[in-house]
Design an enzyme around this catalytic site. Structure first.
Site, PDB file in Angstrom:
ATOM      1  N   GLY A 106      47.220  40.719  52.746  1.00  0.00           N
ATOM      2  CA  GLY A 106      45.831  40.411  53.564  1.00  0.00           C
ATOM      3  C   GLY A 106      44.553  41.660  54.183  1.00  0.00           C
ATOM      4  CG  ASP A 118      36.014  40.022  50.570  1.00  0.00           C
ATOM      5  OD1 ASP A 118      37.141  40.568  50.804  1.00  0.00           O
ATOM      6  OD2 ASP A 118      35.806  39.816  49.700  1.00  0.00           O
TER       7      ASP A 118
END
Ligand SMILES: CNC(=O)c1c(C)[nH]c(/C=C2\C(=O)Nc3ccc(Cl)cc32)c1C
Length: 285
Positions: free
Chosen positions: A13, A146
């Protein structure tokens, strides 16, 4: 960290890897983002603090649940404990369908779009609670910034969970409302970002349009070998037609989200008013 048994790494991540862990007290399986903060710049540390503060405030069935943050000073690691999503990420679902040349069923596309729209609605229009009166009150819009298939996760029941708020921002200061610099993934960059590097809630809607388009076409709406070519294609805004199995209504809603002008794109409120989405939403409740 003795509370958790470390299992296998399941992905990466923003700022670090994601590991599956088992909570020793009750055996519950969780996902743990592991961040070595020795390697982080001051700005990245500020972004991480912002991410945790945003995730703590966002409680919604379609947003990955934040459980706790643990600081391991001995090893200079920060651990963010979140809910485990057994179904993995949407990017892998799309990749598996592309490899098998099997289109994703339209009903599943509507279901994912409905749940992502509800997650974005919570980010853009959600309420928080007044600390003194505990009364619900409007809060500043939170921009995900995002949104992409890699940041969309599925739990064991195919419920969608929007994850990784590593690049998200709260518009808590109205003056900054439309002056956020952009750091997202190029494929999903909206035209206004390319020209003016301004980000607002309608830029998240563009990214949502890119994700839904990609579920149907099994590739992003804009592809190019270089950033310059990609920017030119995005600013032109021409998108290929979807496979003929997808309905007129689905084409219309995807094209509405991929309008070059942010003002012409629908808000999450307008998307949730779509009869097709209402049908899905009822099914989800
Ligand atoms: C191959 N990896 C996977 O299938 C996978 C699985 C089973 N879970 C995940 C990812 C997450 C997961 O399970 N929970 C998460 C919470 C936040 C974030 Cl940013 C990511 C996750 C992944 C990438």
């Amino acid at each position: 960290m003795e509370e958790y048994e470390a299992l296998e790494s399941i992905g990466s991540g923003s700022f670090g890897l994601i590991r599956k862990v088992r909570r020793k007290s009750d055996g519950k399986i969780l996902a743990r983002k592991e961040i070595d903060y020795r390697k982080m710049s001051t700005k990245e540390k500020e972004q991480l603090v912002a991410e945790v503060n945003i995730l703590k405030d966002l409680k919604h069935p379609n947003i990955v649940e934040f459980l706790e943050r643990v600081i391991d000073r001995e090893n200079s690691f920060i651990y963010i404990l979140m809910e485990y999503c057994e179904g993995g990420d949407l990017a892998s679902v799309i990749r598996r369908h592309r490899e098998k040349s099997v289109l994703i069923p339209e009903e599943f596309v509507w279901s994912i779009m409905t749940q992502l729209t509800m997650a974005l609605h919570e980010c853009h229009c959600g309420m928080s609670r007044n600390e003194e009166t505990n009364q619900p009150m409007p809060r500043a819009a939170i921009l995900h910034r995002d949104l992409k298939p890699d940041n969309v996760f599925l739990d064991a029941n195919k419920n969608v969970k929007l994850g990784d708020f590593g690049l998200s921002r709260s518009l808590s200061n109205p003056q900054k409302a439309f002056a956020q610099t952009y750091v997202g993934t190029p494929f999903y960059m909206s035209p206004e970002l390319i020209s003016e590097s301004i980000y607002d809630i309608k830029s998240d809607i563009w990214s949502l349009g890119c994700v839904v388009f990609e579920m149907c076409a099994l590739e992003p709406p804009f592809l190019a070998d270089t950033q310059a070519q990609l920017s030119a294609k995005i600013k032109l805004g021409r998108i290929q037609t979807l496979p003929s199995q997808y309905s007129y209504e689905l084409n219309v809603v995807i094209r509405s989200m991929l309008q070059l002008s942010p003002r012409k794109r629908p808000t999450t409120t307008e998307l949730l008013a779509n009869p097709k989405i209402k049908v899905c939403k009822k099914h989800l409740e």
